[in-house]
Design an enzyme around this catalytic site. Structure first.
Site, PDB file in Angstrom:
ATOM      1  N   TYR A  62      -8.171 -38.091   4.661  1.00 59.10           N
ATOM      2  CA  TYR A  62      -7.648 -38.560   3.373  1.00 59.10           C
ATOM      3  C   TYR A  62      -8.562 -39.592   2.715  1.00 59.10           C
ATOM      4  O   TYR A  62      -8.670 -39.638   1.496  1.00 59.10           O
ATOM      5  CB  TYR A  62      -6.230 -39.106   3.544  1.00 59.10           C
ATOM      6  CG  TYR A  62      -5.221 -37.992   3.717  1.00 59.10           C
ATOM      7  CD1 TYR A  62      -4.708 -37.320   2.621  1.00 59.10           C
ATOM      8  CD2 TYR A  62      -4.824 -37.581   4.979  1.00 59.10           C
ATOM      9  CE1 TYR A  62      -3.806 -36.270   2.761  1.00 59.10           C
ATOM     10  CE2 TYR A  62      -3.924 -36.536   5.144  1.00 59.10           C
ATOM     11  CZ  TYR A  62      -3.413 -35.886   4.029  1.00 59.10           C
ATOM     12  OH  TYR A  62      -2.537 -34.851   4.174  1.00 59.10           O
ATOM     13  N   VAL A  77       5.097 -25.472   4.680  1.00 56.31           N
ATOM     14  CA  VAL A  77       5.553 -24.808   5.904  1.00 56.31           C
ATOM     15  C   VAL A  77       6.184 -23.488   5.494  1.00 56.31           C
ATOM     16  O   VAL A  77       6.642 -23.344   4.363  1.00 56.31           O
ATOM     17  CB  VAL A  77       6.584 -25.691   6.653  1.00 56.31           C
ATOM     18  CG1 VAL A  77       5.880 -26.875   7.284  1.00 56.31           C
ATOM     19  CG2 VAL A  77       7.714 -26.152   5.755  1.00 56.31           C
ATOM     20  N   ARG A  85      16.933 -21.269   1.564  1.00 54.41           N
ATOM     21  CA  ARG A  85      15.869 -21.696   0.661  1.00 54.41           C
ATOM     22  C   ARG A  85      15.908 -23.218   0.461  1.00 54.41           C
ATOM     23  O   ARG A  85      14.878 -23.878   0.371  1.00 54.41           O
ATOM     24  CB  ARG A  85      16.036 -20.970  -0.677  1.00 54.41           C
ATOM     25  CG  ARG A  85      14.880 -21.213  -1.604  1.00 54.41           C
ATOM     26  CD  ARG A  85      14.795 -20.174  -2.665  1.00 54.41           C
ATOM     27  NE  ARG A  85      16.011 -20.087  -3.448  1.00 54.41           N
ATOM     28  CZ  ARG A  85      16.154 -19.282  -4.487  1.00 54.41           C
ATOM     29  NH1 ARG A  85      15.197 -18.492  -4.836  1.00 54.41           N
ATOM     30  NH2 ARG A  85      17.274 -19.255  -5.162  1.00 54.41           N
ATOM     31  N   SER A 140       0.891 -25.146 -10.927  1.00 56.08           N
ATOM     32  CA  SER A 140       0.219 -23.916 -11.397  1.00 56.08           C
ATOM     33  C   SER A 140       1.183 -23.035 -12.191  1.00 56.08           C
ATOM     34  O   SER A 140       0.743 -22.247 -13.039  1.00 56.08           O
ATOM     35  CB  SER A 140      -0.370 -23.145 -10.221  1.00 56.08           C
ATOM     36  OG  SER A 140       0.616 -22.902  -9.245  1.00 56.08           O
ATOM     37  N   ASP A 145       1.293 -15.395 -13.892  1.00 52.64           N
ATOM     38  CA  ASP A 145       2.190 -14.444 -14.569  1.00 52.64           C
ATOM     39  C   ASP A 145       1.668 -14.189 -15.993  1.00 52.64           C
ATOM     40  O   ASP A 145       1.674 -13.052 -16.481  1.00 52.64           O
ATOM     41  CB  ASP A 145       3.619 -15.017 -14.645  1.00 52.64           C
ATOM     42  CG  ASP A 145       4.045 -15.636 -13.332  1.00 52.64           C
ATOM     43  OD1 ASP A 145       4.832 -15.033 -12.605  1.00 52.64           O
ATOM     44  OD2 ASP A 145       3.550 -16.733 -13.015  1.00 52.64           O
ATOM     45  N   ARG A 148      -1.336 -11.951 -15.930  1.00 58.29           N
ATOM     46  CA  ARG A 148      -0.958 -10.551 -15.694  1.00 58.29           C
ATOM     47  C   ARG A 148      -0.341  -9.932 -16.954  1.00 58.29           C
ATOM     48  O   ARG A 148      -0.629  -8.787 -17.298  1.00 58.29           O
ATOM     49  CB  ARG A 148       0.015 -10.484 -14.520  1.00 58.29           C
ATOM     50  CG  ARG A 148       0.271  -9.099 -14.050  1.00 58.29           C
ATOM     51  CD  ARG A 148       0.685  -9.035 -12.595  1.00 58.29           C
ATOM     52  NE  ARG A 148       1.084  -7.681 -12.243  1.00 58.29           N
ATOM     53  CZ  ARG A 148       0.224  -6.724 -11.915  1.00 58.29           C
ATOM     54  NH1 ARG A 148      -1.060  -6.969 -11.901  1.00 58.29           N
ATOM     55  NH2 ARG A 148       0.656  -5.512 -11.607  1.00 58.29           N
ATOM     56  N   HIS A 172       8.314 -20.116 -12.481  1.00 66.25           N
ATOM     57  CA  HIS A 172       7.416 -19.157 -11.835  1.00 66.25           C
ATOM     58  C   HIS A 172       8.285 -18.452 -10.801  1.00 66.25           C
ATOM     59  O   HIS A 172       8.425 -18.896  -9.672  1.00 66.25           O
ATOM     60  CB  HIS A 172       6.243 -19.892 -11.168  1.00 66.25           C
ATOM     61  CG  HIS A 172       5.447 -19.009 -10.253  1.00 66.25           C
ATOM     62  ND1 HIS A 172       4.855 -17.840 -10.668  1.00 66.25           N
ATOM     63  CD2 HIS A 172       5.163 -19.107  -8.935  1.00 66.25           C
ATOM     64  CE1 HIS A 172       4.238 -17.268  -9.654  1.00 66.25           C
ATOM     65  NE2 HIS A 172       4.417 -18.014  -8.579  1.00 66.25           N
ATOM     66  N   THR A 227       0.245 -13.826  -1.193  1.00 69.31           N
ATOM     67  CA  THR A 227      -0.709 -13.726  -2.309  1.00 69.31           C
ATOM     68  C   THR A 227      -1.573 -14.975  -2.338  1.00 69.31           C
ATOM     69  O   THR A 227      -1.064 -16.070  -2.111  1.00 69.31           O
ATOM     70  CB  THR A 227       0.027 -13.610  -3.665  1.00 69.31           C
ATOM     71  OG1 THR A 227       0.595 -14.878  -3.986  1.00 69.31           O
ATOM     72  CG2 THR A 227       1.123 -12.568  -3.643  1.00 69.31           C
TER      73      THR A 227
END
Ligand code: ADP
Length: 310
Positions: A62, A77, A85, A140, A145, A148, A172, A227
């Site tokens: 760091y 993780v 979730r 991000s 999306d 694309r 997202h 991905t």
């Protein structure tokens, strides 16, 4: 210009690889709790550099983040079997707490770029934990999306994606909103251009593109588990806008004071990105249905973010 990457897994290392090939920063530092992984990724990426650029790529600690302009946070993780979730989110929030406690004292002036999913919630959590102004904590979001969406529309119309101005807004994820009504080809409204070139955007065409954008990640995950190349390149694109103070319009996530009446929620809209982070927001003009869909997306995100105990 130095860029730090915390989390040298698939997404973090792909961002490092894309950045190294682009040659837009002088130094990249990779950090991971798995030190051997960080060292291996840094060496592998460094071996690609002589073919393309002169960026220094090293694994580090760091303290090596001192002076970094941007720090990409890609640590996380993975979901345990049967884990909810919310429980996963709380474990990832705990990871970010540990990471931020180490990052902020050494690099208080860096812009934080959040890559870990669910990216909107992680952006909201990072903003809360760091105490930084919202415009310096960028997720991000829907950058991929949007890319694309533009590429599929471009392919349908026979023009390059760069000439399609269209954005994916909100989460997202499942509730994201394709903003068709404000989309343009060059400066021409999309519907008009599509008619002029004899490739009308019928309901069927729109539904096919909508489905392909919304389900792109699921399809890739089904084939290869996760991905990373696309998002790696998207992260590098955001870094480029920051380190060159380019004032590019990109759809990224940030805590937003008011999004269709929902207060203080992290989501994506097109924003101007420069050296200070997000310099301005551009709320697209939406039709009623899109406005309702964006409100729904913002409400879902707000509810999820509020449910996280920190
Ligand atoms: P992704 O596909 O999202 O990149 P990975 O599991 O490949 O997911 O990468 C996540 C990385 O984050 C792993 O390499 C893991 O070791 C790292 N990581 C997890 N917790 C921490 C932490 N507290 N500090 C630093 N790195 C961490």
């Amino acid at each position: 210009m130095k860029v730090g990457i915390v989390g040298a897994g698939m997404v973090g290392s792909s961002a490092g690889y894309a950045l190294a090939l682009m040659g837009i920063v002088s130094e990249i530092i990779l950090i991971d709790q798995n030190e051997a992984l960080a060292v291996a990724q840094a060496e592998d990426i460094a071996h690609a550099v002589p073919f393309m650029s002169s960026t220094l790529v090293n694994a580090g600690d760091y303290t090596d983040l001192a002076g970094a302009s941007v720090i990409i946070l890609a640590a996380g993780v993975s979901q345990k079997p049967g884990e909810s979730r919310l429980a996963l989110l709380e474990r990832n929030a705990a990871v970010f707490k540990v990471v931020l406690d180490r990052v902020l004292p050494v690099a208080p002036d860096a812009i934080l770029l959040i890559a870990s999913n669910p990216v909107d919630i992680m952006t909201q959590i990072t903003t809360r934990l760091s105490g930084l102004p919202a415009h310096r904590v960028i997720g991000s979001g829907t950058i991929l999306d949007t890319a694309r969406f533009r590429s599929l529309v471009g392919r349908h119309l026979g023009i390059s994606p760069q000439s399609v101005h269209a954005y994916v807004l909100g989460e997202h994820g499942d509730s994201e909103v394709l903003a068709w009504s404000s989309a343009c080809a060059g400066s021409v409204p999309l519907t008009s251009f599509a008619a002029q070139v004899g490739s009308p955007l019928t309901q069927d065409v729109r539904a096919t593109i909508d489905h392909a954008v919304r389900n792109a990640a699921y399809k890739i995950i089904a084939g290869k588990g996760s991905t990373y190349y696309g998002i790696g390149a998207g992260l590098a694109r955001i870094v480029k806008a920051i380190v060159h103070d380019q004032r590019d319009v990109l759809s990224v996530s940030m805590v937003t004071a008011d999004a269709t009446g929902v207060q203080d929620v992290a989501l994506s809209i097109p924003r101007v990105i420069g050296a200070e982070g997000v310099v301005a927001d551009l709320f697209p003009v939406l039709d009623d249905e899109e406005t309702r869909a964006l409100h729904r997306s913002a409400s879902i995100l707000k509810e999820r973010a509020d449910a996280i105990a920190l």
